[in-house]
Design a protein around this motif. Structure first.
Motif, short mmCIF file in Angstrom:
data_model
loop_
_atom_site.label_atom_id
_atom_site.label_comp_id
_atom_site.label_asym_id
_atom_site.label_seq_id
_atom_site.Cartn_x
_atom_site.Cartn_y
_atom_site.Cartn_z
N ARG A 186 0.82 -1.21 0.00
CA ARG A 186 0.00 0.00 0.00
C ARG A 186 0.86 1.27 0.00
N ARG A 232 2.60 4.24 -3.91
CA ARG A 232 1.67 5.30 -3.49
C ARG A 232 2.41 6.45 -2.81
N CYS A 234 1.05 8.63 -8.44
CA CYS A 234 0.21 8.74 -7.24
C CYS A 234 0.68 9.84 -6.30
N PHE A 280 -5.20 2.70 -10.71
CA PHE A 280 -6.30 1.78 -10.41
C PHE A 280 -6.12 1.18 -9.02
N MET A 281 -4.90 0.75 -8.71
CA MET A 281 -4.66 0.00 -7.48
C MET A 281 -4.68 0.88 -6.24
N HIS A 282 -4.00 2.05 -6.31
CA HIS A 282 -3.84 2.86 -5.11
C HIS A 282 -4.90 3.94 -4.95
N LEU A 283 -5.32 4.55 -6.07
CA LEU A 283 -6.27 5.66 -5.99
C LEU A 283 -7.68 5.27 -6.41
N GLU A 284 -7.84 4.01 -6.90
CA GLU A 284 -9.14 3.47 -7.31
C GLU A 284 -9.85 4.40 -8.29
N MET A 285 -9.09 4.91 -9.26
CA MET A 285 -9.66 5.80 -10.28
C MET A 285 -10.46 5.01 -11.30
N SER A 286 -11.40 5.68 -11.93
CA SER A 286 -12.10 5.08 -13.06
C SER A 286 -11.16 5.08 -14.27
N GLU A 287 -11.50 4.33 -15.30
CA GLU A 287 -10.62 4.24 -16.46
C GLU A 287 -10.46 5.59 -17.14
N GLU A 324 -1.95 1.59 -14.13
CA GLU A 324 -2.04 0.48 -13.16
C GLU A 324 -1.96 0.96 -11.71
#
Length: 696
Positions: free
Chosen positions: A116, A120, A201, A148-155, A145
């Protein structure tokens, strides 16, 4: 880059003003973002335990750039991997110590907690982007990538952020670049992508492990200016690991010097460069060729090699190579503070200045071979070109040509060193291969002792190759791993029937001594030698057939600073003793200035400027030469803070589709409409100084 970069960074930071290049961020009351205390890292191998890092302690503040320097194997990269918790689990052991990030002990975190943080809050830029980037994934996916993983952004949000990041790192047309693969980008662009991934990030700490080693000096300057600007404006703390002392002087706030797994000196960059304390730090700085100095003296070298960390010496690790060592040095020296924030681990730190003054002798270089233009050149290159066909044939379209070397004319006098410089892809190595007839020219002449090499048969070329040899960039890949050193050096003497087979071992022993190695090393294999020793074997092999001309193709670029100095001094000594002639191909301008009589600057297959070494570096006339010199750093922070930084923008165009007219005009600050119309004629400015530019 330029204004675009500034605008983008200002947009992200809300227009915060940047500190000036000379304004260090030390002295603030901010708590360190990273604190390492008494770190010990060991590697357990079948041959024993390698003590890779021992007792390492330092801290990094927000917005600060800290450089870690030292020879290969000193523990620089291992300490960085320990911070990231990326050490190989099967062999690496963190025996003792503490690594705290924002007060949090990283060594107490489990894998999931570390994941985590990694990427990040702490990011790392690795040395070789081609091996770090996934070749089967697009650039865009690799940047998105971590979003998506750390900030949970949309595409859609991640793609917009990826475009923003590529713009930030100076990549043009970012939208289309997202859909490209790593192999479709240049080395400089791949490294920029790595930086974009690292910054994705908004990390608080960025670790850069040799981020510019594989890059040309112009691209290197762009990348480092970007990193320094981001560090200042975004408050990102940066740890930069490098062996290039010039870039440390230009960009670092503080410097940590490591030797054989230990920190031996640390302090502000101005203090470490201006008044180094530890004998190793002094030797390291003295061994660096300087762009602002000519050939007035030999390089000071550190004799010997770093110790084997399987069985390091007791006490001070530098003791076996130190000329000031005493019995007390058999004990581990403590860190002593010599000035505010400037510490060194040396028992004789307080007396080192007096010792240095008493031992100092001016090492003026012996008179070099006198080179005049009154005789005949030993090598003449006249209007030589080399075009490589691409495509053609059934279903492959029309044939196109890569113009690697395009209408090049040069000459080299006996006993002279001609330096050949330019960015990767400009045609330097191709020209070297043409001289050696490893490639056949498309047009023009290459005359060796008056004979056109292109007209010779294979058997006739065998005789000529006795007089022309080559020293390659990577000695490990150019030496047969299944042959002993004696067999490697003796093979050309056997092939060319230089002497009876029974006398070859004696000649091998003579050659080993000539290049500074012991005769018993003839029984060793390449993997049993250090990098510097392998390069010396390569030089001995080249000398085996008693050549007149040696092509040195990046012969010292893969070596550590101190070993590089030894090899440069050896090449100069052999030239004086044997009357050798060198074509010295390199991208390190300081090395070229030190060793060369004359220098030719090459750009996209053409020679754009040619002059004596002192004249070219004192009075460069072509805009490309001026840009190269401005981009090359000098290992002196005081000088670097006052030097103008005219950073060349853009990258080398493709030789498959070169620009019309002057090939440099798309990147040239002086370009006019006339520059796009016709290729500029090479004209003579002064005796021996020619340039291909209408504005020179």
């Amino acid at each position: 880059m330029g204004a675009t970069l500034q605008d983008e960074v200002a947009k992200i930071t809300g227009g915060q003003p940047s500190t000036g290049p000379g304004e260090a961020r030390r002295g603030t009351s901010q708590a360190p973002i990273l604190t390492i205390e008494n770190l010990h890292v060991h590697f357990v191998t079948e041959n024993g335990t390698v003590r890779a890092v021992e007792g390492l302690s330092y801290a990094v503040e927000p917005g600060e750039m800290v450089a870690i320097v030292g020879e290969s194997g000193s523990g620089k990269s291992v300490s960085a991997l320990a911070v990231m918790q990326l050490l190989p689990q099967n062999t690496a052991r963190i025996i003792d110590g503490s690594i705290r990030f924002e007060g949090r002990e990283l060594l107490d975190l489990d894998d999931e907690e570390m994941r985590r943080i990694r990427g990040r809050e702490i990011s790392m830029i690795f040395q070789e982007p081609m091996t770090s980037l996934n070749p089967v994934l697009t650039i865009g996916l690799q940047i998105m990538e971590p979003l998506f993983m750390h900030l949970e952004m949309s595409e859609s949000a991640a793609r917009a952020r990826a475009v923003e990041l590529l713009t930030l790192v100076g990549i043009t047309d970012p939208e289309s670049r997202l859909d490209q693969y790593p192999h479709q980008l240049s080395g400089g662009m791949r490294q920029r992508v790595m930086i974009a991934i690292g910054l994705a990030c908004n990390p608080k700490l960025l670790i850069a492990d040799e981020p510019t080693t594989a890059l040309d000096v112009t691209i290197q300057a762009q990348i480092l200016e970007l990193m320094k600007d981001l560090s200042r404006r975004l408050g990102v703390a940066v740890i930069i690991i490098t062996h290039n002392l010039g870039i440390v002087a230009r960009y670092a706030d503080r410097v940590n010097v490591m030797y054989a797994a230990r920190l031996i000196e640390t302090g502000p960059a101005e203090a470490v460069f201006g008044h180094p304390i530890h004998p190793y730090a002094r030797g390291l700085l003295a061994a660096v060729p300087r762009l602002d100095r000519g050939r007035s003296s030999q390089l000071t070298t550190i004799e010997g090699a770093p110790p084997n960390l399987l069985d390091p010496p007791e006490g001070c690790r530098f003791r076996p190579r130190c000329r000031y060592a005493i019995d007390l040095c058999a004990n581990v020296p403590p860190m002593k503070e010599m000035d505010a924030g400037h510490l060194a681990a040396c028992h004789r730190a307080n007396e080192i200045d007096a010792l240095e003054k008493a031992a100092h002798k001016e090492h003026t270089a012996p008179a070099s071979t006198v080179v005049t233009d009154t005789g005949d050149p030993i090598l003449r290159i006249a209007h030589t070109s080399k075009f490589f066909p691409i495509g053609g044939g059934f279903m492959r379209g029309r044939v196109r040509y890569v113009k690697a070397v395009n209408d090049v004319s040069l000459h080299i006098m006996p006993g002279e060193t001609l330096g050949l410089v330019g960015e990767s892809g400009c045609g330097k190595s191709t020209l070297g291969r043409l001289v050696l007839r490893l490639d056949d020219p498309t047009g023009g002449e290459i005359l060796f002792d008056g004979t056109d090499l292109a007209t010779l048969s294979r058997s006739q070329m065998t005789g000529v190759r006795k007089k022309m040899q080559v020293i390659f960039q990577d000695p490990y890949s150019s030496l047969n791993p299944r042959m002993t050193v004696g067999q490697i050096i003796g093979e050309p003497m056997h092939v060319h029937e230089i002497m009876p087979k029974a006398k070859i071992p004696d000649r091998v022993a003579e050659l080993l001594e000539l290049v500074g190695l012991f005769p018993y090393m003839a029984l060793r294999y390449p993997h049993e030698l250090s990098g510097g020793q392998r390069q010396r074997v390569g030089i001995a092999r080249a000398l085996a057939v008693e050549p007149e001309v040696i092509v040195c193709d990046e012969a010292v670029s893969a070596l550590d600073v101190s070993i590089q100095g030894q090899v440069i001094n050896l090449l100069e000594h052999l030239q004086r003793k044997l009357g050798l002639t060198y074509l010295f191909i390199a991208h390190d301008l300081a090395v070229v200035r030190h060793i060369s009589s004359r220098v030719a600057v090459m750009y996209l297959g053409r020679i754009v400027e040619l002059a004596s070494s002192d004249e070219l570096f004192a009075n460069p006339r072509h805009p490309y030469t001026q840009a190269l010199l401005a981009a090359a750093p000098v290992p002196d922070p005081v000088i670097e803070r006052t030097r103008p930084r005219t950073i060349i923008t853009g990258e080398l165009p493709s030789p498959l589709n070169p620009p019309s007219g002057c090939v440099f005009h798309p990147r040239c600050p002086k370009a006019t409409a006339e520059c796009k119309q016709a290729v500029p004629e090479t004209r003579k400015l002064t005796e021996g100084h020619t340039v291909a530019c209408i504005h020179a």
